[in-house]
Design a protein around this motif. Structure first.
Motif, short mmCIF file in Angstrom:
data_model
loop_
_atom_site.label_atom_id
_atom_site.label_comp_id
_atom_site.label_asym_id
_atom_site.label_seq_id
_atom_site.Cartn_x
_atom_site.Cartn_y
_atom_site.Cartn_z
N VAL A 1 -9.80 -25.45 -30.20
CA VAL A 1 -10.95 -24.87 -29.51
C VAL A 1 -10.86 -23.35 -29.53
N PRO A 2 -11.77 -22.65 -30.19
CA PRO A 2 -11.74 -21.20 -30.23
C PRO A 2 -11.80 -20.60 -28.83
N ARG A 3 -10.98 -19.59 -28.59
CA ARG A 3 -10.92 -18.88 -27.31
C ARG A 3 -10.49 -19.78 -26.16
N ALA A 4 -9.94 -20.98 -26.46
CA ALA A 4 -9.51 -21.86 -25.37
C ALA A 4 -8.38 -21.22 -24.57
N SER A 5 -7.56 -20.39 -25.22
CA SER A 5 -6.47 -19.73 -24.51
C SER A 5 -7.02 -18.82 -23.41
N PHE A 6 -8.21 -18.26 -23.63
CA PHE A 6 -8.82 -17.42 -22.61
C PHE A 6 -9.24 -18.26 -21.40
N VAL A 7 -9.69 -19.49 -21.65
CA VAL A 7 -10.03 -20.40 -20.56
C VAL A 7 -8.77 -20.74 -19.75
N VAL A 8 -7.66 -21.02 -20.45
CA VAL A 8 -6.40 -21.31 -19.77
C VAL A 8 -5.93 -20.10 -18.97
N LEU A 9 -6.09 -18.91 -19.55
CA LEU A 9 -5.70 -17.68 -18.84
C LEU A 9 -6.52 -17.53 -17.56
N SER A 10 -7.81 -17.74 -17.65
CA SER A 10 -8.68 -17.65 -16.47
C SER A 10 -8.26 -18.65 -15.41
N ALA A 11 -7.94 -19.88 -15.83
CA ALA A 11 -7.53 -20.92 -14.89
C ALA A 11 -6.21 -20.56 -14.22
N ALA A 12 -5.26 -20.03 -15.00
CA ALA A 12 -3.95 -19.66 -14.44
C ALA A 12 -4.08 -18.55 -13.40
#
Length: 375
Positions: A333-344
């Motif tokens: 998933v493109p930019r999924a790491s940014f979603v994880v960062l936001s969640a963290a």
């Protein structure tokens, strides 16, 4: 390209019209709200698929599968630990002094075993989803995936996995739609940040990019090379074999584009049996995202430093546990790491005001972490 343009225009607006830039910040907050709305379905679907979809492989390949999964988890953990170590030593976000909004509730930083246990086990999946409790969502996903693996009917398992694949693909498209707004959201966020804090805030971004590239290089030298020596893998031959997949992943910032080439090189040039390559490489594509894991550990603490938020050692260890779980299955998933960062950040009460700054230079960091992911 559009994100970089939004970044540049945001800097110009923030410097030349600071009052307007600060008042326009709600246009940036909308972007962060949309990112937050992706967290639950994206993490749940990708994590369940990452585990349940390999249930049959685990039974078929047996000990090889167990060894591979243990290796993936150990190396990913080392990547997170190295990231936390380097960001605490270099402190790229220190002195940035981003003024953050008051939407983060004050919490007691004292960590107790029962308090952390209750943060993991939810009263209800839906309550965890509404509150954005990422560890509780991960717990539910793990339980669901394990239960799905134990379902005796293959048809039932495949039906549920197909549904989750469809959900994951849909979230792939939704994430793309949200990211279409990214240049606007980032532009207004950068404008508001520069308007409120001045141009000096941008220096820390260069430090963050430099620290990431340096730490990834250290990771290859102090983790990958010793593992190859211990395992009697010819180091020179390995790097000569994998440089093409690495270069492809680095230039395209896509692990998926490099996957076929990596499998071909390992099978034909390294002489690894097709059965082993066919399991280990695709599984590692979901479970062994060392570059992403390292990047997230850097980015979380950077955001805390930039907003003058204290993150004690105990909380950093819990962050490590969270990232060990939430990075699984994110590669597709493109930019999924940014979603994880936001969640963290939300899960650990770290203000998200530095998020858009990080995304502004994410394209440069994405190339490096993706290249390491495929190694």
């Amino acid at each position: 390209m559009w994100i970089i343009l939004g970044l540049v225009l945001g800097i110009v607006v923030g410097h030349t019209a600071p009052s307007f830039a600060v008042k326009a910040k709600p246009l940036a907050d909308v972007f962060l709200r949309m990112i937050s709305s992706l967290i639950t379905p994206l993490i749940f679907s990708t994590l369940v698929i990452g585990i349940a979809a390999h249930g049959d492989d685990l039974a078929t390949i047996g000990r090889l599968a167990i060894k591979a999964l243990v290796y993936f988890e150990i190396v990913s953990t080392l990547a997170i630990l190295l990231g936390l170590l380097m960001v605490n030593i270099t402190k790229p976000g220190k002195g940035t002094h981003i003024e953050h909004s008051d939407n983060v509730s004050a919490t007691n930083n004292t960590i107790t075993w029962d308090g952390e246990l209750f943060k993991i086990v939810p009263k209800s999946f839906f309550a965890a989803a509404v509150d954005g409790e990422i560890l509780q969502i991960v717990f539910c996903a793990l339980m669901f995936a394990i239960g799905l693996c134990k379902v005796p009917s293959r048809n039932v398992r495949q039906a549920m996995i197909s549904f989750l694949h469809a959900l994951s693909e849909t979230m792939f498209k939704v994430t793309g739609l949200v990211m279409n707004y990214a240049p606007i959201g980032i532009g207004f966020s950068i404008a508001a940040t520069v308007g409120k804090n001045g141009l000096g805030v941008l220096v820390s971004l260069g430090k963050l990019v430099g620290v990431l590239y340096g730490t990834l290089a250290i990771f290859i030298i102090v983790v990958f090379v010793p593992i190859m020596l211990i395992s009697r893998v010819p180091v020179k031959k390995f790097f000569l074999t994998t440089w093409q997949p690495f270069l492809l992943a680095f230039t395209t910032a896509s692990s998926e584009s490099a996957l076929p080439k990596a499998m071909e090189c390992l099978e034909h040039k390294m002489g690894i049996p097709k059965k082993i390559v066919g399991f280990v490489i695709p599984t590692g594509y979901s479970f062994n995202l060392d570059g992403t894991s390292l990047y997230l550990s850097l980015a979380v603490i950077y955001c805390a430093q930039a907003t003058n938020t204290s993150v004690p050692l105990g909380k950093q260890l819990v962050i490590m546990l969270t990232l060990m779980l939430t990075t699984k299955g994110m590669a597709a998933v493109p930019r999924a790491s940014f979603v994880v960062l936001s969640a963290a950040l939300g899960n650990f009460n770290i203000p998200n005001d530095a998020l858009s700054l990080v995304l502004g230079v994410d394209a440069f960091m994405d190339m490096a972490r993706t290249g390491v992911n495929v190694m």
